[in-house]
Design an enzyme around this catalytic site. Structure first.
Site, PDB file in Angstrom:
ATOM      1  N   ARG A  13     -17.034   2.711   5.784  1.00 48.58           N
ATOM      2  CA  ARG A  13     -17.036   1.150   5.159  1.00 48.58           C
ATOM      3  C   ARG A  13     -16.385   1.151   3.786  1.00 48.58           C
ATOM      4  O   ARG A  13     -15.582   0.679   2.267  1.00 48.58           O
ATOM      5  CB  ARG A  13     -18.314   0.004   4.761  1.00 48.58           C
ATOM      6  CG  ARG A  13     -18.754  -0.034   6.837  1.00 48.58           C
ATOM      7  CD  ARG A  13     -19.693  -0.645   7.096  1.00 48.58           C
ATOM      8  NE  ARG A  13     -19.447  -2.069   5.837  1.00 48.58           N
ATOM      9  CZ  ARG A  13     -19.742  -2.393   5.255  1.00 48.58           C
ATOM     10  NH1 ARG A  13     -20.433  -2.186   4.074  1.00 48.58           N
ATOM     11  NH2 ARG A  13     -19.272  -3.524   4.861  1.00 48.58           N
TER      12      ARG A  13
ATOM     13  N   CYS B  54     -10.992  15.366   5.232  1.00 53.49           N
ATOM     14  CA  CYS B  54      -9.943  16.003   4.473  1.00 53.49           C
ATOM     15  C   CYS B  54      -8.741  14.735   4.226  1.00 53.49           C
ATOM     16  O   CYS B  54      -7.950  14.476   4.895  1.00 53.49           O
ATOM     17  CB  CYS B  54      -8.984  16.365   5.164  1.00 53.49           C
ATOM     18  SG  CYS B  54      -8.353  18.104   5.136  1.00 53.49           S
TER      19      CYS B  54
ATOM     20  N   ARG C 124     -25.502  -7.755  10.624  1.00 50.51           N
ATOM     21  CA  ARG C 124     -26.210  -6.730   9.996  1.00 50.51           C
ATOM     22  C   ARG C 124     -27.426  -7.663   8.892  1.00 50.51           C
ATOM     23  O   ARG C 124     -28.367  -6.244   8.305  1.00 50.51           O
ATOM     24  CB  ARG C 124     -25.038  -7.381   8.817  1.00 50.51           C
ATOM     25  CG  ARG C 124     -24.425  -6.386   7.600  1.00 50.51           C
ATOM     26  CD  ARG C 124     -24.031  -7.405   6.245  1.00 50.51           C
ATOM     27  NE  ARG C 124     -22.760  -7.630   6.514  1.00 50.51           N
ATOM     28  CZ  ARG C 124     -21.361  -6.655   6.796  1.00 50.51           C
ATOM     29  NH1 ARG C 124     -21.323  -5.467   6.311  1.00 50.51           N
ATOM     30  NH2 ARG C 124     -19.842  -7.556   7.029  1.00 50.51           N
TER      31      ARG C 124
ATOM     32  N   PRO D   6     -26.954 -13.250  14.299  1.00 48.42           N
ATOM     33  CA  PRO D   6     -27.063 -11.840  12.709  1.00 48.42           C
ATOM     34  C   PRO D   6     -26.487 -10.888  13.551  1.00 48.42           C
ATOM     35  O   PRO D   6     -27.702 -10.255  14.376  1.00 48.42           O
ATOM     36  CB  PRO D   6     -28.904 -12.872  12.718  1.00 48.42           C
ATOM     37  CG  PRO D   6     -29.201 -13.308  13.148  1.00 48.42           C
ATOM     38  CD  PRO D   6     -28.066 -13.890  14.696  1.00 48.42           C
TER      39      PRO D   6
ATOM     40  N   TYR E 246     -22.902  -1.449  10.747  1.00 44.92           N
ATOM     41  CA  TYR E 246     -21.562  -1.062  11.013  1.00 44.92           C
ATOM     42  C   TYR E 246     -21.340   0.107  10.112  1.00 44.92           C
ATOM     43  O   TYR E 246     -20.539   0.124   9.420  1.00 44.92           O
ATOM     44  CB  TYR E 246     -20.395  -1.930  10.479  1.00 44.92           C
ATOM     45  CG  TYR E 246     -20.844  -3.815  10.704  1.00 44.92           C
ATOM     46  CD1 TYR E 246     -20.187  -3.665  11.893  1.00 44.92           C
ATOM     47  CD2 TYR E 246     -21.523  -4.728   9.707  1.00 44.92           C
ATOM     48  CE1 TYR E 246     -20.567  -5.286  12.302  1.00 44.92           C
ATOM     49  CE2 TYR E 246     -21.687  -5.228  10.749  1.00 44.92           C
ATOM     50  CZ  TYR E 246     -21.462  -5.187  11.783  1.00 44.92           C
ATOM     51  OH  TYR E 246     -21.343  -7.160  11.995  1.00 44.92           O
TER      52      TYR E 246
HETATM   53  N1  LLP Z   1     -20.507 -13.185  15.543  1.00 47.80           N
HETATM   54  C1  LLP Z   1     -19.214 -12.653  15.875  1.00 47.80           C
HETATM   55  C2  LLP Z   1     -18.864 -13.559  16.482  1.00 47.80           C
HETATM   56  C3  LLP Z   1     -19.397 -11.924  15.126  1.00 47.80           C
HETATM   57  O1  LLP Z   1     -17.632 -11.292  15.347  1.00 47.80           O
HETATM   58  C4  LLP Z   1     -20.070 -11.444  14.293  1.00 47.80           C
HETATM   59  C5  LLP Z   1     -19.131 -10.128  13.328  1.00 47.80           C
HETATM   60  C6  LLP Z   1     -21.236 -11.271  14.005  1.00 47.80           C
HETATM   61  C7  LLP Z   1     -21.452 -11.661  14.725  1.00 47.80           C
HETATM   62  C8  LLP Z   1     -22.108 -10.797  13.595  1.00 47.80           C
HETATM   63  O2  LLP Z   1     -22.060 -10.557  11.773  1.00 47.80           O
HETATM   64  P1  LLP Z   1     -23.046 -10.223  10.802  1.00 47.80           P
HETATM   65  O3  LLP Z   1     -23.794 -11.072  10.846  1.00 47.80           O
HETATM   66  O4  LLP Z   1     -23.182  -8.829  11.408  1.00 47.80           O
HETATM   67  O5  LLP Z   1     -21.734  -9.673   9.573  1.00 47.80           O
HETATM   68  N2  LLP Z   1     -17.109  -4.101   9.903  1.00 47.80           N
HETATM   69  C9  LLP Z   1     -16.980  -5.338   9.150  1.00 47.80           C
HETATM   70  C10 LLP Z   1     -18.162  -6.680   9.473  1.00 47.80           C
HETATM   71  C11 LLP Z   1     -16.896  -6.993  11.109  1.00 47.80           C
HETATM   72  C12 LLP Z   1     -17.972  -8.621  11.557  1.00 47.80           C
HETATM   73  C13 LLP Z   1     -16.847  -8.355  13.080  1.00 47.80           C
HETATM   74  N3  LLP Z   1     -18.238  -9.939  13.353  1.00 47.80           N
HETATM   75  C14 LLP Z   1     -18.665  -4.769   7.710  1.00 47.80           C
HETATM   76  O6  LLP Z   1     -18.798  -3.343   8.161  1.00 47.80           O
HETATM   77  O7  LLP Z   1     -18.176  -5.340   6.991  1.00 47.80           O
END
Ligand code: LLP
Length: 442
Positions: free
Chosen positions: A329, A360, A292, A290, A389
Site C-alpha cells: 500500500r 529491490c 477495511r 464493509p 489490503y
Molecule cells: N464493496 C465493493 C463493491 C468494493 O469494491 C469494496 C472495495 C468494498 C465493498 C469494501 O470497501 P472497504 O470497506 O474495504 O473500503 N486496495 C485499496 C482498497 C480497494 C477497495 C476496493 N473495493 C486499498 O488498499 O486502499
C-alpha cells in the site's frame, strides 16, 4: 502508535495483542508475521451487526477482498455476517470454509463463464451484475443449468467520495457499473426484466474506500432511492434490495478522523427511510459491505529490524525483513502507517528514522520519518492497522515468501496462514524437457 483493539504494553514493556506478547509471537512464528486480533475483528463485526442488523434489519456483508482466509470466513459466519467475494478464488475459499452459500454476494466487473457457473452451481445468494455483457452471459448459463439467477445490478450514482483517486469508484467515469445519469442504468433494468434466466432483486453501488465523510453516503443513498422510485414509475418493478457498498475509513496515522460505525448506520438509514416516506414505498432491505473497517484495525505486522544505515545529515534508514511484498500500500497509494518497537514499547521516541523494506526497489519504503526509540538490529517493529489490503494484496516479488498469519486472542495465538516456504515458491514452476539437465535425460 495508536493502540487498536486489545493492544497494550505489558509489564515487560512489550507490545501485547490479544493477551499475547508480540516479541514472543515473533520468536515462535518468525517474522514478518501478520497478527490478527480476534477480539477486535469480532467486535467490529458485532458493531456492524448491532447498528445495522439489530437496529434496522439491514444486512452486513463483509468484503473479503480486504482480508480472506478460511479462519476469517469462519469468524465472519459466527458473527452472523454475510460475505462479499470478487473472484472464483475468494468464492472457493468461502465454500471450503463451509460459509453458507446463500449468504454470499458475488462481485466483479469481468466474471468469467467458469466463475459464474461455479457460483450458480454452489447456489450462492446474489450475483452483483456489473454490465450488460455479464447479464447476457449469466442469463445463458442460468438457462443452460435450468435455474434462475438472483441478481442485483451495480450502478454508478455519480457520487465522488473524497478519497484516493485510484480507489474512487462511485463516479460516472468508472470501470464499474451502469451509469444512472445517462439512462444506461434504466435501460439495463428493462433488459434485465426480460431475461428468463434472471430474477432482479435490486441495486448496488459503492462510492469508494477509506472515506471519512458521511455526506457522500447520504447522497448516494438518496440517489439510489430516487432511482428505485424512477424504475417503479417507469416499469412497475419495485426493488427489494439496496446494497450501498462499503468504504468506511479507519485510523492509520495522526490526523485521520474516522467516523463511528453507529454514525454511519444512522446517516445511511436516515437517507433511505426519508425517501421511503417521501415516495410511500416499502423499504428495501439495505445491505452494506464493509471490509477495511472490520479487518483493518484488527491486523498488525511484526518485522525484525536488520540493517540500520545512517546517511549523515540526511536520514537514518532502518531495514526490516518484509516490505512491499507483504504491504504494497505505501508503494501503490503512498499510504501512511504508524509503528512502534514491540520490544521497547514503553521507551520514549529517541530518533526519527525511515523504515525500508527489503525489496529491490527504492520505492519499497514502509514509513518515512517515524519517531521511534533508538532501534538496533534484532528489534521487533510492529506496524499497526495492516489487517486490510495487506495479506490480500501481498505478492512474491523478489521471490519473497508470503508471511504467516497468527490469530491472537485470550492469551493464545494460533497460525491461520502458514508461512510460505521456498518450496511453495517453485511448486508451480516447470522445467520443460528441452531444459532438463543432461544427466536427467539419460
Ligand atoms: N464493496 C465493493 C463493491 C468494493 O469494491 C469494496 C472495495 C468494498 C465493498 C469494501 O470497501 P472497504 O470497506 O474495504 O473500503 N486496495 C485499496 C482498497 C480497494 C477497495 C476496493 N473495493 C486499498 O488498499 O486502499
Amino acid at each position: 502508535m495508536k493502540l487498536n483493539g486489545t493492544m497494550q504494553v505489558n509489564t515487560a514493556g512489550h507490545l501485547e495483542i490479544g493477551g499475547c506478547d508480540t516479541v514472543e509471537l515473533a520468536r515462535e512464528f518468525g517474522t514478518p508475521l501478520y497478527v490478527l486480533d480476534e477480539a477486535c475483528f469480532r467486535q467490529n463485526c458485532r458493531d456492524y451487526y448491532r447498528f445495522f442488523t439489530h437496529k434496522y434489519g439491514a444486512e452486513v456483508v463483509y468484503a473479503g477482498k480486504a482480508l480472506l482466509n478460511l479462519a476469517v470466513c469462519r469468524m465472519v459466519d459466527e458473527e452472523g455476517l454475510g460475505l462479499d467475494v470478487v473472484s472464483g478464488g475468494e468464492l472457493y475459499t468461502a465454500l471450503k470454509a463451509g460459509f453458507p452459500a446463500e449468504k454470499i454476494y458475488f462481485h466483479g466487473n469481468n466474471k468469467s463463464p467458469a466463475e459464474l457457473g461455479m457460483a450458480l452451481r454452489a447456489g450462492i445468494g446474489i450475483i452483483v451484475v456489473d454490465n450488460m455483457c455479464e447479464l447476457e452471459l449469466l442469463d445463458g448459463i442460468a438457462c443452460d443449468l435450468g435455474i434462475k439467477a438472483d441478481i442485483i445490478l451495480r450502478l454508478t450514482p455519480g457520487v465522488e467520495a473524497h478519497t484516493h483517486e485510484y480507489i474512487k469508484t462511485g463516479q460516472v467515469d468508472s470501470k464499474f457499473g451502469l451509469v444512472i445519469e445517462n439512462g444506461q442504468a434504466l435501460a439495463g433494468v428493462k433488459k434485465t426484466l426480460e431475461k428468463s434466466g434472471i430474477t432482479l432483486r435490486g441495486f448496488h453501488c459503492h462510492i469508494g474506500s477509506q472515506i471519512f465523510e458521511l455526506s457522500p453516503y447520504f447522497d448516494a443513498a438518496e440517489i439510489m432511492m430516487s432511482f428505485i422510485q424512477l424504475v417503479y414509475e417507469k416499469t412497475g418493478y419495485l426493488a427489494k434490495t439496496l446494497n450501498l457498498g462499503g468504504g468506511l475509513g479507519v485510523y492509520y496515522v495522526k490526523g485521520d478522523k474516522p467516523r463511528q460505525i453507529q454514525e454511519y448506520a444512522e446517516v445511511v438509514m436516515s437517507a433511505v427511510l426519508r425517501k421511503v416516506k417521501e415516495y410511500g414505498i416499502p423499504a428495501p432491505k439495505v445491505v452494506v459491505e464493509p471490509g477495511r473497517s472490520i479487518s483493518g484495525p484488527a491486523g498488525s505486522t511484526l518485522y525484525t529490524v536488520g540493517a540500520v544505515k545512517e546517511i549523515p545529515g540526511i536520514r537514518k534508514y532502518i531495514a526490516v525483513d518484509g516490505g512491499m511484498g507483504d504491504n504494497p500500500r505505501p508503494a501503490l497509494y503512498q499510504s501512511r502507517y504508524e509503528a512502534c518497537l514491540a520490544n521497547k514499547a514503553n521507551q520514549m521516541a529517541g530518533e526519527t528514522v525511515s523504515i525500508a523494506g527489503k525489496c529491490c526497489e527504492s520505492g519499497d519504503m514502509l514509513i518515512w520519518d517515524a519517531e521511534l526509540p533508538v532501534a538496533a538490529p534484532g528489534d521487533i517493529l510492529a506496524v499497526s492497522c495492516t489487517g486490510a489490503y495487506n495479506y490480500s494484496m501481498s505478492m512474491n516479488y523478489n521471490r519473497l515468501p508470503r508471511p504467516a498469519m497468527a490469530l491472537a486472542g485470550g492469551g493464545r495465538a494460533e497460525l491461520i496462514n502458514r508461512r510460505e516456504s521456498y518450496g511453495d515458491l517453485i511448486k508451480n514452476d516447470i522445467i520443460p524437457g528441452r531444459l532438463a539437465f543432461k544427466s536427467d535425460s539419460k
